[in-house]
Every structure is written in structure tokens, then in C-alpha cells.
Scaffold this motif. Structure first.
Motif, PDB file in Angstrom:
ATOM      1  N   ASP A 253      -5.719  -1.488  29.551  1.00  0.00           N
ATOM      2  CA  ASP A 253      -4.408  -1.717  30.171  1.00  0.00           C
ATOM      3  C   ASP A 253      -3.518  -2.560  29.264  1.00  0.00           C
ATOM      4  O   ASP A 253      -2.322  -2.289  29.135  1.00  0.00           O
ATOM      5  CB  ASP A 253      -4.601  -2.406  31.522  1.00  0.00           C
ATOM      6  N   CYS A 254      -4.103  -3.561  28.622  1.00  0.00           N
ATOM      7  CA  CYS A 254      -3.323  -4.404  27.701  1.00  0.00           C
ATOM      8  C   CYS A 254      -2.803  -3.589  26.525  1.00  0.00           C
ATOM      9  O   CYS A 254      -1.681  -3.798  26.054  1.00  0.00           O
ATOM     10  CB  CYS A 254      -4.181  -5.564  27.198  1.00  0.00           C
ATOM     11  N   LYS A 255      -3.607  -2.664  26.058  1.00  0.00           N
ATOM     12  CA  LYS A 255      -3.183  -1.812  24.949  1.00  0.00           C
ATOM     13  C   LYS A 255      -1.970  -0.982  25.353  1.00  0.00           C
ATOM     14  O   LYS A 255      -1.005  -0.852  24.587  1.00  0.00           O
ATOM     15  CB  LYS A 255      -4.338  -0.894  24.535  1.00  0.00           C
ATOM     16  N   LYS A 256      -2.002  -0.417  26.549  1.00  0.00           N
ATOM     17  CA  LYS A 256      -0.878   0.390  27.036  1.00  0.00           C
ATOM     18  C   LYS A 256       0.384  -0.448  27.181  1.00  0.00           C
ATOM     19  O   LYS A 256       1.494   0.037  26.960  1.00  0.00           O
ATOM     20  CB  LYS A 256      -1.231   1.027  28.387  1.00  0.00           C
ATOM     21  N   ARG A 257       0.231  -1.707  27.549  1.00  0.00           N
ATOM     22  CA  ARG A 257       1.382  -2.592  27.777  1.00  0.00           C
ATOM     23  C   ARG A 257       1.826  -3.328  26.526  1.00  0.00           C
ATOM     24  O   ARG A 257       2.791  -4.079  26.547  1.00  0.00           O
ATOM     25  CB  ARG A 257       1.035  -3.601  28.874  1.00  0.00           C
ATOM     26  N   GLY A 258       1.135  -3.111  25.412  1.00  0.00           N
ATOM     27  CA  GLY A 258       1.530  -3.747  24.158  1.00  0.00           C
ATOM     28  C   GLY A 258       1.200  -5.226  24.095  1.00  0.00           C
ATOM     29  O   GLY A 258       1.853  -5.973  23.365  1.00  0.00           O
ATOM     30  N   ILE A 259       0.192  -5.668  24.839  1.00  0.00           N
ATOM     31  CA  ILE A 259      -0.206  -7.078  24.838  1.00  0.00           C
ATOM     32  C   ILE A 259      -1.148  -7.344  23.664  1.00  0.00           C
ATOM     33  O   ILE A 259      -2.098  -6.598  23.434  1.00  0.00           O
ATOM     34  CB  ILE A 259      -0.876  -7.442  26.172  1.00  0.00           C
ATOM     35  N   ARG A 260      -0.909  -8.428  22.922  1.00  0.00           N
ATOM     36  CA  ARG A 260      -1.691  -8.718  21.718  1.00  0.00           C
ATOM     37  C   ARG A 260      -2.794  -9.737  21.922  1.00  0.00           C
ATOM     38  O   ARG A 260      -3.885  -9.588  21.390  1.00  0.00           O
ATOM     39  CB  ARG A 260      -0.757  -9.279  20.619  1.00  0.00           C
ATOM     40  N   CYS A 261      -2.524 -10.791  22.678  1.00  0.00           N
ATOM     41  CA  CYS A 261      -3.472 -11.901  22.773  1.00  0.00           C
ATOM     42  C   CYS A 261      -3.831 -12.167  24.236  1.00  0.00           C
ATOM     43  O   CYS A 261      -2.934 -12.326  25.078  1.00  0.00           O
ATOM     44  CB  CYS A 261      -2.876 -13.155  22.135  1.00  0.00           C
TER      45      CYS A 261
ATOM     46  N   VAL B  86     -13.045 -17.074  25.999  1.00  0.00           N
ATOM     47  CA  VAL B  86     -12.836 -16.538  24.653  1.00  0.00           C
ATOM     48  C   VAL B  86     -11.396 -16.018  24.552  1.00  0.00           C
ATOM     49  O   VAL B  86     -10.853 -15.458  25.505  1.00  0.00           O
ATOM     50  CB  VAL B  86     -13.858 -15.420  24.340  1.00  0.00           C
ATOM     51  N   ILE B  87     -10.785 -16.250  23.376  1.00  0.00           N
ATOM     52  CA  ILE B  87      -9.438 -15.752  23.094  1.00  0.00           C
ATOM     53  C   ILE B  87      -9.582 -14.511  22.235  1.00  0.00           C
ATOM     54  O   ILE B  87     -10.263 -14.533  21.195  1.00  0.00           O
ATOM     55  CB  ILE B  87      -8.586 -16.818  22.357  1.00  0.00           C
ATOM     56  N   VAL B  88      -8.949 -13.424  22.640  1.00  0.00           N
ATOM     57  CA  VAL B  88      -9.118 -12.124  21.971  1.00  0.00           C
ATOM     58  C   VAL B  88      -7.775 -11.657  21.421  1.00  0.00           C
ATOM     59  O   VAL B  88      -6.749 -11.695  22.105  1.00  0.00           O
ATOM     60  CB  VAL B  88      -9.652 -11.064  22.970  1.00  0.00           C
ATOM     61  N   LEU B  89      -7.805 -11.184  20.161  1.00  0.00           N
ATOM     62  CA  LEU B  89      -6.613 -10.615  19.520  1.00  0.00           C
ATOM     63  C   LEU B  89      -6.777  -9.101  19.485  1.00  0.00           C
ATOM     64  O   LEU B  89      -7.776  -8.589  18.965  1.00  0.00           O
ATOM     65  CB  LEU B  89      -6.430 -11.169  18.112  1.00  0.00           C
ATOM     66  N   LEU B  90      -5.792  -8.395  20.011  1.00  0.00           N
ATOM     67  CA  LEU B  90      -5.818  -6.933  20.070  1.00  0.00           C
ATOM     68  C   LEU B  90      -4.891  -6.327  19.031  1.00  0.00           C
ATOM     69  O   LEU B  90      -3.970  -6.979  18.530  1.00  0.00           O
ATOM     70  CB  LEU B  90      -5.411  -6.461  21.465  1.00  0.00           C
ATOM     71  N   LYS B  91      -5.129  -5.067  18.719  1.00  0.00           N
ATOM     72  CA  LYS B  91      -4.275  -4.363  17.760  1.00  0.00           C
ATOM     73  C   LYS B  91      -2.848  -4.274  18.302  1.00  0.00           C
ATOM     74  O   LYS B  91      -2.630  -4.188  19.496  1.00  0.00           O
ATOM     75  CB  LYS B  91      -4.812  -2.947  17.522  1.00  0.00           C
ATOM     76  N   ALA B  92      -1.905  -4.276  17.380  1.00  0.00           N
ATOM     77  CA  ALA B  92      -0.493  -4.165  17.766  1.00  0.00           C
ATOM     78  C   ALA B  92      -0.224  -2.774  18.306  1.00  0.00           C
ATOM     79  O   ALA B  92      -0.809  -1.802  17.837  1.00  0.00           O
ATOM     80  CB  ALA B  92       0.394  -4.458  16.571  1.00  0.00           C
TER      81      ALA B  92
ATOM     82  N   ASP C 168     -12.412  -0.652  20.013  1.00  0.00           N
ATOM     83  CA  ASP C 168     -11.594  -0.477  18.808  1.00  0.00           C
ATOM     84  C   ASP C 168     -10.305  -1.290  18.858  1.00  0.00           C
ATOM     85  O   ASP C 168      -9.722  -1.613  17.815  1.00  0.00           O
ATOM     86  CB  ASP C 168     -11.244   1.006  18.624  1.00  0.00           C
ATOM     87  N   GLU C 169      -9.862  -1.601  20.076  1.00  0.00           N
ATOM     88  CA  GLU C 169      -8.608  -2.354  20.203  1.00  0.00           C
ATOM     89  C   GLU C 169      -8.751  -3.810  19.753  1.00  0.00           C
ATOM     90  O   GLU C 169      -7.757  -4.471  19.468  1.00  0.00           O
ATOM     91  CB  GLU C 169      -8.130  -2.341  21.665  1.00  0.00           C
ATOM     92  N   VAL C 170      -9.985  -4.310  19.705  1.00  0.00           N
ATOM     93  CA  VAL C 170     -10.216  -5.726  19.398  1.00  0.00           C
ATOM     94  C   VAL C 170     -10.277  -5.950  17.889  1.00  0.00           C
ATOM     95  O   VAL C 170     -11.093  -5.344  17.195  1.00  0.00           O
ATOM     96  CB  VAL C 170     -11.531  -6.205  20.052  1.00  0.00           C
ATOM     97  N   ILE C 171      -9.404  -6.826  17.409  1.00  0.00           N
ATOM     98  CA  ILE C 171      -9.406  -7.204  15.992  1.00  0.00           C
ATOM     99  C   ILE C 171     -10.299  -8.420  15.771  1.00  0.00           C
ATOM    100  O   ILE C 171     -11.094  -8.472  14.824  1.00  0.00           O
ATOM    101  CB  ILE C 171      -7.979  -7.519  15.514  1.00  0.00           C
TER     102      ILE C 171
ATOM    103  N   VAL D 235       0.451 -16.451  21.343  1.00  0.00           N
ATOM    104  CA  VAL D 235       0.589 -16.863  22.741  1.00  0.00           C
ATOM    105  C   VAL D 235      -0.295 -15.974  23.623  1.00  0.00           C
ATOM    106  O   VAL D 235      -0.306 -14.748  23.475  1.00  0.00           O
ATOM    107  CB  VAL D 235       2.058 -16.751  23.206  1.00  0.00           C
ATOM    108  N   ILE D 236      -1.030 -16.595  24.514  1.00  0.00           N
ATOM    109  CA  ILE D 236      -1.868 -15.835  25.450  1.00  0.00           C
ATOM    110  C   ILE D 236      -0.971 -15.155  26.481  1.00  0.00           C
ATOM    111  O   ILE D 236      -0.230 -15.809  27.207  1.00  0.00           O
ATOM    112  CB  ILE D 236      -2.885 -16.758  26.153  1.00  0.00           C
ATOM    113  N   GLN D 237      -1.032 -13.826  26.535  1.00  0.00           N
ATOM    114  CA  GLN D 237      -0.130 -13.049  27.388  1.00  0.00           C
ATOM    115  C   GLN D 237      -0.773 -12.562  28.683  1.00  0.00           C
ATOM    116  O   GLN D 237      -0.074 -12.177  29.620  1.00  0.00           O
ATOM    117  CB  GLN D 237       0.390 -11.838  26.600  1.00  0.00           C
ATOM    118  N   ALA D 238      -2.109 -12.550  28.717  1.00  0.00           N
ATOM    119  CA  ALA D 238      -2.801 -12.092  29.934  1.00  0.00           C
ATOM    120  C   ALA D 238      -4.209 -12.684  29.942  1.00  0.00           C
ATOM    121  O   ALA D 238      -4.725 -13.080  28.889  1.00  0.00           O
ATOM    122  CB  ALA D 238      -2.862 -10.568  29.981  1.00  0.00           C
ATOM    123  N   LYS D 239      -4.813 -12.737  31.119  1.00  0.00           N
ATOM    124  CA  LYS D 239      -6.160 -13.320  31.210  1.00  0.00           C
ATOM    125  C   LYS D 239      -6.895 -12.755  32.409  1.00  0.00           C
ATOM    126  O   LYS D 239      -6.286 -12.302  33.391  1.00  0.00           O
ATOM    127  CB  LYS D 239      -6.084 -14.838  31.324  1.00  0.00           C
TER     128      LYS D 239
END
Length: 211
Positions: free
Chosen positions: A149-157, A205-211, A187-190, A124-128
Motif C-alpha cells: 500500500d505504501c508503494k502505491k501511495r508513494g511513501i518512502r519511509c 524498525v525504520i524502513v526505507l522504500l524505493k521511490a 523488493d520495495e525495501v531498500i 521523515v516517517i510518513q506511515a507506521k
């Protein structure tokens, strides 16, 4: 008529009554003087009690106003500059999928299933964010700050709208190609993949970040 003896007795009684009343008044005055405060003594006692106290030199309103913490503007500017400098516009990826114009990337060491799931909308897209109207340096800072910021907030997609370049010079998607290199350097981008048509298609583009 009263005789002389009776008159003398009456005068004696009146005299004693006057004396008794005078004595009562004197007694009441003495009692009142013991109860009533002694202004001079009270002032002296108060001065003795506060003689070691340092008087205030400012008004209470001034003393109890909380000063706001200074904003570390230079620190913020340095942090932003570090984010900008961390992404190069001339990055040459060691691992890039050959997919023509489609934005598609999977960091080395991860399962190809991740890309398949990402393209199907598994997460699910959590931020944009939308990069329309930004020049290259502004967009680079925006992307880097957003991902951190997404990494700090635990956002994945997340979804990043870069546009199709229709309004740019030579009608080329400048930000689209730069974004590809920026994301690979984080580095956060998978992984990332071109968005579905309803999510912006080739303009996002849809981006998946590290958990």
C-alpha cells in the motif's frame, strides 16, 4: 289607449326580438360544441399513439434502484494469500550486516550512506504500523499489505513496531527476527535500521522504500 294598428306593430316587434334571441342562443351553442373536447375521439387518439409501447411490469421504485456491485471476496482472499505466501519464515539472506541484535539491512547495490542517513533520521516517517498482539501469520500479512500500500501511495519511509518480546513465551522477540527476513524478501525495501529510542528503540524498525 293604443289602437289596433299600434298593438299589432308592438306584437310584431316582440316576436322579432324573441326570434333574434333564439337565433343568438343557437349560435352560441354551436360555437361551444366546436370548442369543447370530444372525449371519445381523444381517448381513441391516445390509444393510437401508445399502441406500440410495452407496459412496465415492475414499479418505478424497483426499476430505478441501483444494485451495488458485488464484492469480489474470493479475489480479495486470493490476493491476501498471495501476499502471505510471498514471504517465507525460513528465508536465508545472502547479504546481511553483522550487527548483533540490532536490526540493520542495506540491499545490495546501494550506497552505505543510505544506512547512515536512515539511522540519523534523514527521512521523515510518513506511515507506521504496530504488530503487537498479532500472531506470526497475521503479522506477515499485515506487513506485506502495508508495504504494498505504501508503494502505491508513494511513501518512502515507514516505521514498524514489532515489540521487544517481553510478553511472549521465553521472552524472546519472535516477530523481531521474522520481520527481518520478511523485509529482506520485499523488493520495495531498500534498507532498514533499528529505530531511535524516542521512536521505539529495539522494539521498532525504520524502513526505507524505493521511490
Amino acid at each position: 289607449m293604443l289602437n289596433d294598428t299600434s298593438t299589432n306593430k308592438l306584437l310584431s316587434v316582440k316576436k322579432r326580438l324573441k326570434q333574434a334571441l333564439a337565433a343568438q342562443k343557437l349560435s352560441a351553442l354551436n360555437a361551444a360544441s366546436k370548442i369543447s373536447p370530444k372525449p371519445v375521439e381523444d381517448v381513441t387518439l391516445f390509444r393510437d399513439a401508445v399502441k406500440d409501447v410495452t407496459p412496465l411490469t415492475a414499479s418505478p421504485d424497483t426499476l430505478f434502484k441501483l444494485k451495488p456491485k458485488p464484492i469480489p471476496l474470493q479475489f480479495i482472499r486470493d490476493e491476501q494469500q498471495a501476499l502471505v505466501d510471498s514471504l517465507s519464515d525460513h528465508y536465508i539472506p545472502a547479504h546481511e550486516l553483522e550487527t548483533g541484535e540490532e536490526l540493520l539491512y542495506l540491499r545490495d547495490g546501494h550506497s552505505p550512506d543510505i544506512l547512515s542517513k536512515l539511522r540519523r533520521g534523514h527521512w521523515v516517517i510518513q506511515a507506521k504500523i504496530d504488530l503487537h498482539g498479532l500472531i506470526s501469520d497475521e503479522a506477515r500479512l499485515y506487513v506485506s499489505t502495508f508495504i504494498s500500500d505504501c508503494k502505491k501511495r508513494g511513501i518512502r519511509c515507514v516505521r514498524i513496531v514489532h515489540g521487544k518480546g517481553l510478553g511472549s513465551r521465553n521472552r524472546e522477540p519472535v516477530l523481531k527476527h521474522k520481520l527481518r527476513g520478511w523485509l529482506m524478501q520485499k523488493d520495495e525495501v531498500i534498507a532498514y535500521a533499528e529505530a531511535k529510542k524516542q521512536d521505539g528503540g529495539s522494539g521498532a524498525v525504520i524502513v526505507l522504500l524505493k521511490a
